[in-house]
Design an enzyme around this catalytic site. Structure first.
Site, PDB file in Angstrom:
ATOM      1  N   GLY A  11       0.780  -1.243   0.000  1.00  0.00           N
ATOM      2  CA  GLY A  11       0.000   0.000   0.000  1.00  0.00           C
ATOM      3  C   GLY A  11       0.804   1.282   0.000  1.00  0.00           C
ATOM      4  O   GLY A  11       0.292   2.330   0.412  1.00  0.00           O
ATOM      5  N   HIS A 102       1.791   0.443 -13.294  1.00  0.00           N
ATOM      6  CA  HIS A 102       2.555  -0.758 -13.615  1.00  0.00           C
ATOM      7  C   HIS A 102       4.042  -0.419 -13.540  1.00  0.00           C
ATOM      8  O   HIS A 102       4.477   0.613 -14.067  1.00  0.00           O
ATOM      9  CB  HIS A 102       2.194  -1.240 -15.027  1.00  0.00           C
ATOM     10  CG  HIS A 102       2.957  -2.464 -15.424  1.00  0.00           C
ATOM     11  ND1 HIS A 102       2.624  -3.725 -14.965  1.00  0.00           N
ATOM     12  CD2 HIS A 102       4.057  -2.614 -16.199  1.00  0.00           C
ATOM     13  CE1 HIS A 102       3.488  -4.590 -15.455  1.00  0.00           C
ATOM     14  NE2 HIS A 102       4.365  -3.958 -16.202  1.00  0.00           N
ATOM     15  N   THR A 134      -7.815  -1.896 -19.613  1.00  0.00           N
ATOM     16  CA  THR A 134      -8.691  -2.454 -20.638  1.00  0.00           C
ATOM     17  C   THR A 134      -8.667  -3.978 -20.480  1.00  0.00           C
ATOM     18  O   THR A 134      -7.974  -4.500 -19.594  1.00  0.00           O
ATOM     19  CB  THR A 134      -8.210  -2.071 -22.052  1.00  0.00           C
ATOM     20  OG1 THR A 134      -6.890  -2.586 -22.232  1.00  0.00           O
ATOM     21  CG2 THR A 134      -8.207  -0.562 -22.254  1.00  0.00           C
TER      22      THR A 134
HETATM   23  C1  GRF Z   1       3.927  -1.304  -7.302  1.00  0.00           C
HETATM   24  O1  GRF Z   1       5.234  -1.526  -7.752  1.00  0.00           O
HETATM   25  C2  GRF Z   1       2.984  -1.156  -8.478  1.00  0.00           C
HETATM   26  O2  GRF Z   1       3.585  -0.597  -9.596  1.00  0.00           O
HETATM   27  C3  GRF Z   1       2.620  -2.597  -8.745  1.00  0.00           C
HETATM   28  O3  GRF Z   1       2.531  -3.206  -7.499  1.00  0.00           O
HETATM   29  C4  GRF Z   1       3.351  -2.505  -6.567  1.00  0.00           C
HETATM   30  C5  GRF Z   1       2.463  -2.090  -5.446  1.00  0.00           C
HETATM   31  O4  GRF Z   1       3.178  -1.505  -4.385  1.00  0.00           O
HETATM   32  N1  GRF Z   1       1.404  -2.667  -9.535  1.00  0.00           N
HETATM   33  P1  GRF Z   1       2.406  -0.803  -3.180  1.00  0.00           P
HETATM   34  O5  GRF Z   1       1.464  -1.857  -2.607  1.00  0.00           O
HETATM   35  O6  GRF Z   1       1.666   0.365  -3.723  1.00  0.00           O
HETATM   36  O7  GRF Z   1       3.473  -0.433  -2.207  1.00  0.00           O
END
Ligand code: GRF
Length: 206
Positions: A11, A102, A134
Site C-alpha cells: 500500500g 505498472h 482495458t
Molecule cells: C507497485 O510496484 C505497483 O507498480 C505494482 O505493485 C506494486 C504495489 O506496491 N502494480 P504498493 O502496494 O503500492 O506499495
C-alpha cells in the site's frame, strides 16, 4: 469526485495518493492481511475485504467487488498493487474510470517480475506507467510515465525502489487529472486538457 483504491499488499502507492490529499472514499483488498488496510484504518478511510478464494468464479468475485465500489459512486477506481485480473464485464462497467500503475515503461515488460526482466534485458532506462485498464493486460491507454536510469550493479530490489519513488510522484498526479475530468482518450492515446500538465518524468536520481 472521490476515488476507490484497490490493493493486495503493502500500500505505498495508497499512502502517496492519500498524502497528496486526494479524496479516497474507500480501500478494498482481496487479502485480509494487506498492510495497506492498516494504513487506511488508521487514517479513518473506509475499508473492505473481498477474499477472492471465497468466490466460485471470477465473475462472482467481480460482482461482489462491484457492489462495494458502486456504493461509493467513485470518479476513479485506482489499482495500486491489486493482484487480480478482472473479467471483461468488470472492465467494461468502469471504462474510463479504472486506472492502474505498472512498474515498467509499457509496452515493455507487461506482467510480473518487471525489474528482474529489465535487468536481464540490459535496458538502460526503466520506470513506471499509469494507464487505463482495458481487457488486455497492461495494454490500456498510457496516461503518464516516469523513467529512471538502470545503474551498473543494480539489484532488482534497488531498481524497484528507484522506480517506486517515481510511482509515488506520477500516480497521484494522474489521478488528480482523472478526477478533475482532464483526461481525454483519442484513438487509444491520452491527452491532458491542461497546458501545464507533464505526462512524463525523468528522474536521474539514484
Ligand atoms: C507497485 O510496484 C505497483 O507498480 C505494482 O505493485 C506494486 C504495489 O506496491 N502494480 P504498493 O502496494 O503500492 O506499495
Amino acid at each position: 469526485m472521490s476515488l476507490v483504491v484497490l490493493i493486495s499488499g503493502r500500500g505505498s502507492n495508497l499512502q502517496a495518493i492519500a498524502a497528496a490529499g486526494l479524496p479516497v472514499a474507500a480501500v478494498i483488498s482481496n487479502r485480509a492481511d494487506a498492510a495497506g488496510l492498516e494504513f487506511a484504518r488508521r487514517h479513518g478511510i473506509e475499508t473492505a475485504v473481498v477474499p477472492h478464494r471465497e468466490f466460485p468464479s471470477r465473475e462472482a468475485f467481480d460482482e461482489a467487488l462491484a457492489r462495494i465500489v458502486d456504493r461509493c459512486a467513485p470518479g476513479a477506481i485506482a489499482l495500486a498493487g491489486f493482484m487480480r485480473i478482472f473479467t471483461p464485464g468488470f472492465v467494461a462497467r468502469y471504462a474510463g474510470r479504472l486506472i492502474n500503475i505498472h512498474p515498467s515503461l509499457l509496452p515493455a515488460f507487461p506482467g510480473l517480475d518487471t525489474h528482474a526482466r529489465a535487468l536481464a534485458a540490459g535496458v538502460k532506462l526503466h520506470g513506471c506507467t499509469v494507464h487505463f485498464v482495458t481487457a488486455d493486460l497492461d495494454q490500456g491507454p498510457i496516461v503518464a510515465q516516469a523513467a529512471v536510469p538502470v545503474l551498473t550493479g543494480d539489484t532488482a530490489a534497488e531498481l524497484a525502489a528507484r522506480v517506486l519513488r517515481q510511482e509515488h510522484v506520477i500516480y497521484p498526479r494522474a489521478l488528480a487529472w482523472l478526477l478533475g475530468g482532464k483526461l481525454v482518450i483519442e484513438d487509444g492515446r491520452v491527452r491532458v486538457n491542461d497546458s501545464h500538465a507533464a505526462q512524463f518524468v525523468f528522474s536521474p536520481d539514484a
